[in-house]
Motif scaffolding. Structure first.
Motif, short mmCIF file in Angstrom:
data_model
loop_
_atom_site.label_atom_id
_atom_site.label_comp_id
_atom_site.label_asym_id
_atom_site.label_seq_id
_atom_site.Cartn_x
_atom_site.Cartn_y
_atom_site.Cartn_z
N ALA A 86 0.83 -1.21 0.00
CA ALA A 86 0.00 0.00 0.00
C ALA A 86 0.86 1.25 0.00
CB ALA A 86 -0.93 0.00 1.22
N ILE A 87 1.97 1.25 0.76
CA ILE A 87 2.85 2.42 0.79
C ILE A 87 3.48 2.64 -0.57
CG2 ILE A 87 5.02 3.31 1.75
CD1 ILE A 87 4.23 1.99 4.41
N GLY A 88 4.01 1.58 -1.18
CA GLY A 88 4.61 1.72 -2.50
C GLY A 88 3.61 2.12 -3.56
N THR A 89 2.44 1.51 -3.53
CA THR A 89 1.40 1.81 -4.53
C THR A 89 0.86 3.21 -4.35
OG1 THR A 89 0.79 -0.54 -4.57
CG2 THR A 89 -0.79 1.01 -5.49
N SER A 90 0.76 3.67 -3.09
CA SER A 90 0.24 5.01 -2.82
C SER A 90 1.11 6.09 -3.45
CB SER A 90 0.12 5.26 -1.32
OG SER A 90 1.39 5.48 -0.73
N LEU A 91 2.41 5.86 -3.53
CA LEU A 91 3.29 6.86 -4.15
C LEU A 91 3.00 7.02 -5.64
CD1 LEU A 91 6.63 5.95 -2.35
CD2 LEU A 91 5.19 7.95 -1.94
N VAL A 92 2.64 5.92 -6.31
CA VAL A 92 2.23 6.01 -7.72
C VAL A 92 0.91 6.76 -7.84
CG1 VAL A 92 1.67 4.69 -9.79
CG2 VAL A 92 3.45 3.87 -8.24
N VAL A 93 -0.02 6.46 -6.93
CA VAL A 93 -1.32 7.14 -6.93
C VAL A 93 -1.14 8.64 -6.73
CG1 VAL A 93 -3.50 7.40 -5.68
CG2 VAL A 93 -2.58 5.11 -6.15
N ILE A 94 -0.27 9.02 -5.79
CA ILE A 94 -0.03 10.44 -5.51
C ILE A 94 0.55 11.13 -6.73
CG2 ILE A 94 1.37 12.03 -4.13
CD1 ILE A 94 1.07 9.99 -1.80
N ALA A 95 1.47 10.46 -7.43
CA ALA A 95 2.06 11.05 -8.64
C ALA A 95 1.00 11.26 -9.72
CB ALA A 95 3.18 10.16 -9.15
N MET A 96 0.10 10.28 -9.90
CA MET A 96 -0.98 10.42 -10.88
C MET A 96 -1.91 11.57 -10.49
SD MET A 96 -1.86 6.34 -11.31
CE MET A 96 -3.26 6.63 -12.43
N ASN A 97 -2.22 11.63 -9.22
CA ASN A 97 -3.06 12.68 -8.66
C ASN A 97 -2.49 14.05 -8.96
OD1 ASN A 97 -5.41 12.81 -7.27
ND2 ASN A 97 -4.55 12.34 -5.28
N ALA A 98 -1.19 14.19 -8.67
CA ALA A 98 -0.53 15.47 -8.85
C ALA A 98 -0.51 15.90 -10.31
CB ALA A 98 0.89 15.40 -8.30
N ALA A 99 -0.32 14.94 -11.21
CA ALA A 99 -0.31 15.27 -12.65
C ALA A 99 -1.66 15.83 -13.09
CB ALA A 99 0.04 14.02 -13.45
N ALA A 100 -2.74 15.22 -12.62
CA ALA A 100 -4.07 15.71 -12.99
C ALA A 100 -4.33 17.08 -12.40
CB ALA A 100 -5.14 14.72 -12.53
N GLY A 101 -3.93 17.29 -11.15
CA GLY A 101 -4.11 18.60 -10.54
C GLY A 101 -3.33 19.68 -11.26
N LEU A 102 -2.09 19.37 -11.65
CA LEU A 102 -1.28 20.35 -12.38
C LEU A 102 -1.95 20.69 -13.71
CD1 LEU A 102 1.31 21.98 -12.76
CD2 LEU A 102 2.39 19.92 -13.67
N ALA A 103 -2.50 19.69 -14.39
CA ALA A 103 -3.18 19.94 -15.67
C ALA A 103 -4.34 20.91 -15.48
CB ALA A 103 -3.68 18.63 -16.26
N GLY A 104 -5.01 20.82 -14.33
CA GLY A 104 -6.12 21.72 -14.07
C GLY A 104 -5.70 23.16 -13.79
N TYR A 105 -4.49 23.35 -13.26
CA TYR A 105 -4.01 24.70 -12.95
C TYR A 105 -3.21 25.32 -14.08
CZ TYR A 105 -5.33 24.60 -8.01
OH TYR A 105 -6.03 24.58 -6.83
N ALA A 106 -2.61 24.49 -14.94
CA ALA A 106 -1.73 24.99 -15.99
C ALA A 106 -2.46 25.99 -16.88
CB ALA A 106 -1.22 23.82 -16.83
N GLY A 107 -1.82 27.12 -17.11
CA GLY A 107 -2.41 28.16 -17.95
C GLY A 107 -3.33 29.10 -17.21
N HIS A 108 -3.66 28.78 -15.95
CA HIS A 108 -4.57 29.63 -15.18
C HIS A 108 -3.85 30.42 -14.09
CE1 HIS A 108 -8.18 27.90 -17.01
NE2 HIS A 108 -7.60 26.71 -16.89
N VAL A 109 -2.72 29.93 -13.60
CA VAL A 109 -1.94 30.63 -12.57
C VAL A 109 -0.47 30.59 -12.96
CG1 VAL A 109 -3.58 30.08 -10.72
CG2 VAL A 109 -1.65 28.55 -11.16
N PRO A 110 0.32 31.59 -12.57
CA PRO A 110 1.76 31.57 -12.90
C PRO A 110 2.49 30.50 -12.10
CG PRO A 110 1.22 33.49 -11.55
CD PRO A 110 -0.08 32.85 -11.91
N ILE A 111 3.43 29.81 -12.76
CA ILE A 111 4.21 28.75 -12.12
C ILE A 111 5.69 29.05 -12.33
CG2 ILE A 111 4.79 26.29 -12.14
CD1 ILE A 111 1.94 25.72 -13.08
N GLN A 112 6.44 29.10 -11.23
CA GLN A 112 7.88 29.35 -11.29
C GLN A 112 8.60 28.01 -11.44
OE1 GLN A 112 9.16 31.77 -7.94
NE2 GLN A 112 7.29 32.99 -7.98
N TRP A 113 8.90 27.65 -12.68
CA TRP A 113 9.42 26.31 -12.94
C TRP A 113 10.84 26.12 -12.39
CZ3 TRP A 113 6.32 22.56 -13.84
CH2 TRP A 113 5.11 22.80 -14.48
N ARG A 114 11.63 27.17 -12.31
CA ARG A 114 12.97 27.03 -11.74
C ARG A 114 12.88 26.68 -10.26
NH1 ARG A 114 16.88 31.93 -13.32
NH2 ARG A 114 18.24 30.64 -12.02
#
Length: 274
Positions: free
Chosen positions: A180-208
Motif C-alpha cells: 500500500a505504501i509503495g502503490t500510494s506513491l504512484v497514486v499520488i504522482a498520478m493525482n498530482a499530474a491531474a491537478g497540475l493539468a487543471g491549474y496549468a495556464g490559469h496561474v503563474p508557475i515558477q518552474w525554476r
C-alpha cells in the motif's frame, strides 16, 4: 522580513524534510509543501498549490521506484485507484481557482489539524492478509469514493493525500501495508499530474523553483528510505503531528485575529443646528 538567503535556506531545508518524511512515514510530508512555498518564498497561494503538484508528484515517483524494485508496487491497483483520484484532482483544481488563496490556506490549515490527529493516534492493527483480501471485493465502491475525495483535496489545496490513500488501499483494496505504501506513491504522482493539468495556464508557475525544490525533496526521500529501518516510526509520527499543528496554527492565526478584533466604530454624525 527575513533576509533572502535565510528564506532560501529555510525553504531548501524544508524541501529535504518534506522528502524525508515521505520516505520515513510513507505520507504526510507533502502537506507542508504549500505552506513552505507561501511563507518561506512569498509565492501566492494559488500558484503555490499549482507548484506543489509537480514537487509532490516527482518526489513520489522517486520513492515509488525504490518500492517497485522491492516488489511493493501493485500497478493494477494504482491505475484503478489513481484513475479515480485523477478525476477528483482535475475537478478540485477548478474549485481551488474559484475559492481563492485565503480560503485555500484556511482549508489547508484545517486539513493539517486532521492529519496531525490521524498521525498522533496509534495506528490500528492491520488485519491478516487473507481477511483484507476477502473484504476488498465488496468494498471497491468505497475505495472509488475515497480515491475521488483524495483527488478533490489534492486539486483544491495541494496535499498528496498519502495519509488517506495508504489505509484505503489496505482496508478496501486488500493490499499489504508494504504494498500500500509503495502503490500510494504512484497514486499520488498520478493525482498530482491531474491537478497540475487543471491549474496549468490559469496561474503563474515558477518552474525554476519547482526544479530545485523537487530535486532537494527527492534527495530527502532517498535519505528517508535509508533511515526508515533505524528510526522508531511511532516517535516520528508524533513529532511530525506536532509540527503540523504548529504550522496550521500559524496559518489560521491571522484569520482568528481578524475575526476577534472589534469592528471599527462608525463616526457619529454631528447634530444639525436647529
Amino acid at each position: 522580513m527575513l533576509p533572502h538567503a535565510v528564506t532560501l535556506a529555510t525553504a531548501a531545508a524544508s524541501a529535504v524534510g518534506i522528502g524525508a518524511s515521505l520516505g520515513l512515514l510513507g505520507g504526510g510530508g507533502s502537506i507542508l509543501t504549500v505552506p513552505v512555498l507561501v511563507h518561506a518564498l512569498g509565492i501566492a497561494a494559488p500558484s503555490a498549490v499549482a507548484m506543489s503538484m509537480p514537487v509532490v508528484g516527482l518526489t513520489s515517483l522517486v520513492g515509488a521506484v525504490g518500492h517497485w524494485r522491492a516488489g511493493h508496487v501493485r500497478i493494477q491497483s494504482a491505475l484503478a485507484f489513481g484513475g479515480m483520484a485523477m478525476v477528483g484532482a482535475y475537478l478540485g483544481s477548478s474549485i481551488g481557482r474559484a475559492i481563492g488563496g485565503e480560503a485555500q490556506l484556511t482549508l489547508l490549515a484545517l486539513l493539517m489539524t486532521i492529519t496531525a490527529i490521524a498521525m498522533w493516534r496509534k495506528p490500528a492493527a492491520r488485519p491478516p492478509e487473507t481477511a483484507a483480501a476477502a473484504s476488498a471485493r465488496p468494498r471497491m465502491g468505497i475505495a472509488a469514493v475515497v480515491a475521488f475525495a483524495v483527488g478533490l483535496l489534492t486539486g483544491t489545496v495541494g496535499i498528496g493525500g498519502g495519509f488517506l490513500v495508504v489505509p484505503a488501499l489496505v482496508l478496501f483494496v486488500g493490499l499489504s501495508m508494504a504494498d500500500a505504501i509503495g502503490t500510494s506513491l504512484v497514486v499520488i504522482a498520478m493525482n498530482a499530474a491531474a491537478g497540475l493539468a487543471g491549474y496549468a495556464g490559469h496561474v503563474p508557475i515558477q518552474w525554476r523553483t519547482v526544479a530545485w525544490f523537487s530535486a532537494l525533496a527527492a534527495l530527502g526521500i532517498l535519505a528517508g528510505l535509508r533511515l526508515a529501518p533505524h528510526i522508531p516510526a511511532a516517535r516520528l509520527r508524533r513529532a511530525f503531528a506536532v509540527l503540523l499543528v504548529v504550522v496550521g496554527a500559524v496559518q489560521l492565526w491571522p484569520h482568528v485575529a481578524t475575526l476577534s478584533s472589534p469592528a471599527p466604530s462608525s463616526p457619529v454624525p454631528a447634530a444639525r443646528a436647529p
